[in-house]
Motif scaffolding. Structure first.
Motif, PDB file in Angstrom:
ATOM      1  N   UNK A 202       0.856  -1.192   0.000  1.00  0.00           N
ATOM      2  CA  UNK A 202       0.000   0.000   0.000  1.00  0.00           C
ATOM      3  C   UNK A 202       0.893   1.244   0.000  1.00  0.00           C
ATOM      4  N   UNK A 203       0.464   2.288  -0.696  1.00  0.00           N
ATOM      5  CA  UNK A 203       1.323   3.456  -0.901  1.00  0.00           C
ATOM      6  C   UNK A 203       0.591   4.742  -0.531  1.00  0.00           C
ATOM      7  N   UNK A 204       1.206   5.521   0.346  1.00  0.00           N
ATOM      8  CA  UNK A 204       0.820   6.912   0.570  1.00  0.00           C
ATOM      9  C   UNK A 204       1.806   7.754  -0.211  1.00  0.00           C
ATOM     10  N   UNK A 205       1.315   8.647  -1.059  1.00  0.00           N
ATOM     11  CA  UNK A 205       2.195   9.352  -1.984  1.00  0.00           C
ATOM     12  C   UNK A 205       1.880  10.843  -2.014  1.00  0.00           C
ATOM     13  N   UNK A 206       2.944  11.647  -2.107  1.00  0.00           N
ATOM     14  CA  UNK A 206       2.762  13.086  -2.286  1.00  0.00           C
ATOM     15  C   UNK A 206       2.731  13.461  -3.761  1.00  0.00           C
ATOM     16  N   UNK A 222      -3.252   9.539  -2.303  1.00  0.00           N
ATOM     17  CA  UNK A 222      -2.511  10.769  -2.559  1.00  0.00           C
ATOM     18  C   UNK A 222      -2.772  11.734  -1.409  1.00  0.00           C
ATOM     19  N   UNK A 223      -1.690  12.301  -0.872  1.00  0.00           N
ATOM     20  CA  UNK A 223      -1.802  13.318   0.179  1.00  0.00           C
ATOM     21  C   UNK A 223      -0.824  14.431  -0.143  1.00  0.00           C
ATOM     22  N   UNK A 224      -1.333  15.631  -0.330  1.00  0.00           N
ATOM     23  CA  UNK A 224      -0.459  16.749  -0.682  1.00  0.00           C
ATOM     24  C   UNK A 224       0.566  17.012   0.397  1.00  0.00           C
ATOM     25  N   UNK A 225       0.141  16.929   1.655  1.00  0.00           N
ATOM     26  CA  UNK A 225       1.050  17.061   2.785  1.00  0.00           C
ATOM     27  C   UNK A 225       0.819  15.901   3.730  1.00  0.00           C
TER      28      UNK A 225
END
Length: 346
Positions: A202-206, A222-225
């Protein structure tokens, strides 16, 4: 800074007017010392106002330091198409102010004292450096999550999607991918993310990745910050471009890393050092997307699956984390200021 309750001057600091803004700040505040983090004009401001300077210095600006690849540039040149034009930007210093202009980033970073945000094993001073006593290692220099949340209103409490994602994928391998805008624009990075997802990570990505298959999209956020400490305490690995602050989170949370080569020597030389210490896998800058994807696939397997490399990486991370904590404990800003003022007294 005002949102954190800090007392600051009401000057809207702008890159295009940075010298005028710094001079205005000095005129209004009359500081005893100028403390900057790689300001492109603080050297001039300090000399014109005859104010001692303390700067934050990293790999890439140490005097006498040579990049391992002479074809690489400094990361502050990322917005331009070529080398930084020192003569064009600073050539008038001597005629206007009688001050010798800098010819490189090391000269631009000259200061009475320098603070290094790291430890000597990673931010290595060049052999033969004659002014070692002016460098003070600080360990990790970062802003805690709760203060970042005040600045950006993007803590876990205000970004429940991150919390839900972490809870949903608890027990799975989770990676954080965070890259600068230049790196994120590479099409090969999209393929790299898909490879991780297909491998069950699983990937959290900026960086955004559009049009994922539904079966993969469920494993991507996707998380901007990102509240770095909160997230890094609950994931298994990081993929990053070895920014000065970013690699510290991997060390402090004992996370193996894949460091993506950027072609900027101040980042890539640190990435090589982390690889030599056994805590990261460095993928050199690669123009060939197919070669990059294949190398990334192998690195991802090595960094995420239990095996000898991962076991040794965690042991090495333990050692670096302890050294980071030791250096942070001994770093004393007040003592540094006192030593500066004692040397400045007539």
């Amino acid at each position: 800074m005002k949102t954190l309750g800090r007392q600051v001057l009401d000057i809207d600091y702008q890159a295009q007017s940075s010298f005028r803004d710094e001079m205005a700040a000095c005129g209004a505040f009359q500081p005893d010392v100028i403390l900057d983090d790689f300001s492109m004009v603080a050297l001039l401001t300090a000399q014109v106002t005859e104010t001692p300077r303390i700067t934050v210095a990293r790999t890439g600006v140490f005097p006498g330091g040579l990049p391992s690849n002479r074809n690489y540039r400094h990361s502050c040149e990322s917005l331009g198409e070529g080398r930084f034009d020192f003569a064009g930007n600073y050539g008038n210093w001597e005629s206007f102010f009688g001050i010798k202009p800098p010819n490189d980033f090391a000269q631009l970073s000259e200061a009475n004292l320098s603070i290094v945000p790291g430890i000597p094993q990673i931010e290595v001073l060049p052999a033969g450096a004659t002014d070692i006593q002016t460098y003070h290692f600080a360990g990790t220099l970062g802003i805690p999550d709760h203060e970042m949340a005040q600045l950006h209103a993007h803590g876990l409490a205000s970004n429940p999607a991150i919390e839900r994602f972490l809870e949903k994928h608890q027990g799975q391998r989770i990676a954080l991918l965070t890259l600068g805008s230049v790196m994120a624009s590479r099409g090969a990075m999209r393929s790299a993310v898909i490879d991780m997802l297909q491998a069950g990570i699983a990937v959290i990505s900026t960086m955004t990745v559009d049009d994922l298959q539904p079966s993969l999209g469920d494993m991507f956020l996707y998380a901007q910050r990102v509240p770095m400490d909160a997230v890094c305490s609950r994931i298994d690995m990081m993929v990053h471009h070895c920014g000065s602050g970013t690699y510290q989170y991997a060390i402090n949370h004992r996370l193996p890393s894949i460091c993506i080569g950027s072609g900027f020597y101040d980042r890539d030389d640190v990435a090589k050092r982390l690889a030599s210490l056994g805590v990261a896998i460095h993928l050199p800058f690669e123009h060939d997307d197919e070669a990059f994807i294949e190398n990334f696939r192998q690195a991802c397997t090595q960094a995420s699956e239990n095996g000898k490399w991962l076991e040794q990486a965690r042991l090495a991370l333990d050692g670096l984390k302890k050294e980071n904590e030791r250096v942070s404990r001994t770093f004393d800003m007040e003592s540094i200021l006192r030593s500066l003022w004692m040397t400045e007294e007539p």
